[in-house]
Design an enzyme around this catalytic site. Structure first.
Site, PDB file in Angstrom:
ATOM      1  N   LYS A   9      15.157  -7.684  -3.745  1.00 59.15           N
ATOM      2  CA  LYS A   9      14.667  -6.308  -3.668  1.00 59.15           C
ATOM      3  C   LYS A   9      14.731  -5.802  -2.215  1.00 59.15           C
ATOM      4  O   LYS A   9      14.950  -6.595  -1.282  1.00 59.15           O
ATOM      5  CB  LYS A   9      13.237  -6.261  -4.213  1.00 59.15           C
ATOM      6  CG  LYS A   9      13.122  -6.662  -5.705  1.00 59.15           C
ATOM      7  CD  LYS A   9      11.675  -6.585  -6.182  1.00 59.15           C
ATOM      8  CE  LYS A   9      11.526  -7.028  -7.627  1.00 59.15           C
ATOM      9  NZ  LYS A   9      10.115  -6.928  -8.089  1.00 59.15           N
ATOM     10  N   TYR A  49      14.130  -1.200 -15.440  1.00 58.20           N
ATOM     11  CA  TYR A  49      12.695  -1.412 -15.660  1.00 58.20           C
ATOM     12  C   TYR A  49      12.178  -0.635 -16.870  1.00 58.20           C
ATOM     13  O   TYR A  49      10.979  -0.366 -16.959  1.00 58.20           O
ATOM     14  CB  TYR A  49      11.915  -1.041 -14.397  1.00 58.20           C
ATOM     15  CG  TYR A  49      11.965  -2.121 -13.332  1.00 58.20           C
ATOM     16  CD1 TYR A  49      11.507  -3.424 -13.596  1.00 58.20           C
ATOM     17  CD2 TYR A  49      12.444  -1.860 -12.052  1.00 58.20           C
ATOM     18  CE1 TYR A  49      11.549  -4.418 -12.623  1.00 58.20           C
ATOM     19  CE2 TYR A  49      12.485  -2.854 -11.073  1.00 58.20           C
ATOM     20  CZ  TYR A  49      12.031  -4.123 -11.370  1.00 58.20           C
ATOM     21  OH  TYR A  49      12.058  -5.109 -10.403  1.00 58.20           O
ATOM     22  N   ASN A 112       7.268  -8.145  -3.901  1.00 58.20           N
ATOM     23  CA  ASN A 112       7.416  -9.555  -4.281  1.00 58.20           C
ATOM     24  C   ASN A 112       8.855 -10.058  -4.213  1.00 58.20           C
ATOM     25  O   ASN A 112       9.203 -11.066  -4.821  1.00 58.20           O
ATOM     26  CB  ASN A 112       6.754  -9.831  -5.636  1.00 58.20           C
ATOM     27  CG  ASN A 112       7.394  -9.070  -6.770  1.00 58.20           C
ATOM     28  OD1 ASN A 112       8.418  -8.411  -6.595  1.00 58.20           O
ATOM     29  ND2 ASN A 112       6.803  -9.175  -7.954  1.00 58.20           N
ATOM     30  N   HIS A 115      13.726 -10.111  -8.091  1.00 59.56           N
ATOM     31  CA  HIS A 115      13.656  -9.986  -9.550  1.00 59.56           C
ATOM     32  C   HIS A 115      14.461 -11.110 -10.188  1.00 59.56           C
ATOM     33  O   HIS A 115      15.530 -11.463  -9.695  1.00 59.56           O
ATOM     34  CB  HIS A 115      14.241  -8.651 -10.017  1.00 59.56           C
ATOM     35  CG  HIS A 115      14.470  -8.618 -11.496  1.00 59.56           C
ATOM     36  ND1 HIS A 115      13.477  -8.296 -12.388  1.00 59.56           N
ATOM     37  CD2 HIS A 115      15.570  -8.941 -12.246  1.00 59.56           C
ATOM     38  CE1 HIS A 115      13.955  -8.400 -13.627  1.00 59.56           C
ATOM     39  NE2 HIS A 115      15.226  -8.782 -13.573  1.00 59.56           N
ATOM     40  N   GLU A 126      20.530  -7.380 -18.744  1.00 55.13           N
ATOM     41  CA  GLU A 126      20.538  -7.006 -17.327  1.00 55.13           C
ATOM     42  C   GLU A 126      21.908  -7.243 -16.690  1.00 55.13           C
ATOM     43  O   GLU A 126      22.372  -6.434 -15.888  1.00 55.13           O
ATOM     44  CB  GLU A 126      19.428  -7.756 -16.584  1.00 55.13           C
ATOM     45  CG  GLU A 126      18.043  -7.285 -17.034  1.00 55.13           C
ATOM     46  CD  GLU A 126      16.876  -8.071 -16.453  1.00 55.13           C
ATOM     47  OE1 GLU A 126      15.732  -7.622 -16.628  1.00 55.13           O
ATOM     48  OE2 GLU A 126      17.099  -9.148 -15.832  1.00 55.13           O
TER      49      GLU A 126
END
Ligand code: UDP
Ligand code: MG
Length: 149
Positions: A9, A49, A112, A115, A126
């Site tokens: 990310k 998402y 965080n 992913h 995905e």
């Protein structure tokens, strides 16, 4: 062969953790078969998402993911989906075990770092969302006989 989708990310890119994160999956013995560095548009972020569309954090999550470049990858190997989730650690970095990526480098659920697909079917969805088939390269690492019986 099982495949999973991983994305470093924007916080992971900004913090210079791309190499460290890739290293962990290479060291484990998984095979990189797709890799792109890109800025994500809103439509792709929202599709990625989609399952979280009704959650209170959705808008902030989409604006964060689209805020800076990400590194998206496809990794291959036996059991790679579940193993990658273990290497990544719990969603909240404060609860993630030391030794995991989130446990070692994060403190906040909204930052965080990475992913990873949560199931084999999610991974298939995905991967086809983020990659064209011709962007994935099947190859045989020469180390294979030293990783598999
Ligand atoms: N997230 C957040 N706040 C929350 C829950 C999730 O900002 O309360 C973000 C966080 O970046 C997380 C992502 O939404 O990685 C997707 O949530 P999920 O529950 O799918 O966690 P993951 O699969 O990434 O561990
Ligand atoms: Mg998830």
């Amino acid at each position: 062969m099982e495949r999973t989708f991983l994305a470093v990310k924007p916080d992971g890119v900004q913090r210079g953790l791309v190499g460290e994160i890739i290293r962990r999956f290479e060291d484990k013995g998984f095979t990189l078969i797709g890799l792109k560095f890109m800025k994500v548009n809103r439509e792709l972020a929202e599709q990625h998402y989609d399952v979280h569309r009704e959650r209170p954090f959705f808008a902030g999550l989409v604006s964060f993911i689209t805020s800076g470049p990400v590194v998206v990858m496809v990794w291959e190997g036996e059991g790679v989906v579940a193993a990658a989730r273990k290497i990544i650690g719990a969603t909240n970095p404060l609860s993630a075990e030391p030794g995991t990526i989130r446990g070692d480098f994060g403190i906040n659920i909204g930052r965080n770092l990475i992913h990873g697909s949560d199931a084999i079917e999610t991974a298939q969805r995905e991967i086809s969302l983020w990659f064209q088939e011709e962007e994935l390269v099947s190859w045989e690492p020469s180390i294979t006989p030293w990783l598999h019986e």
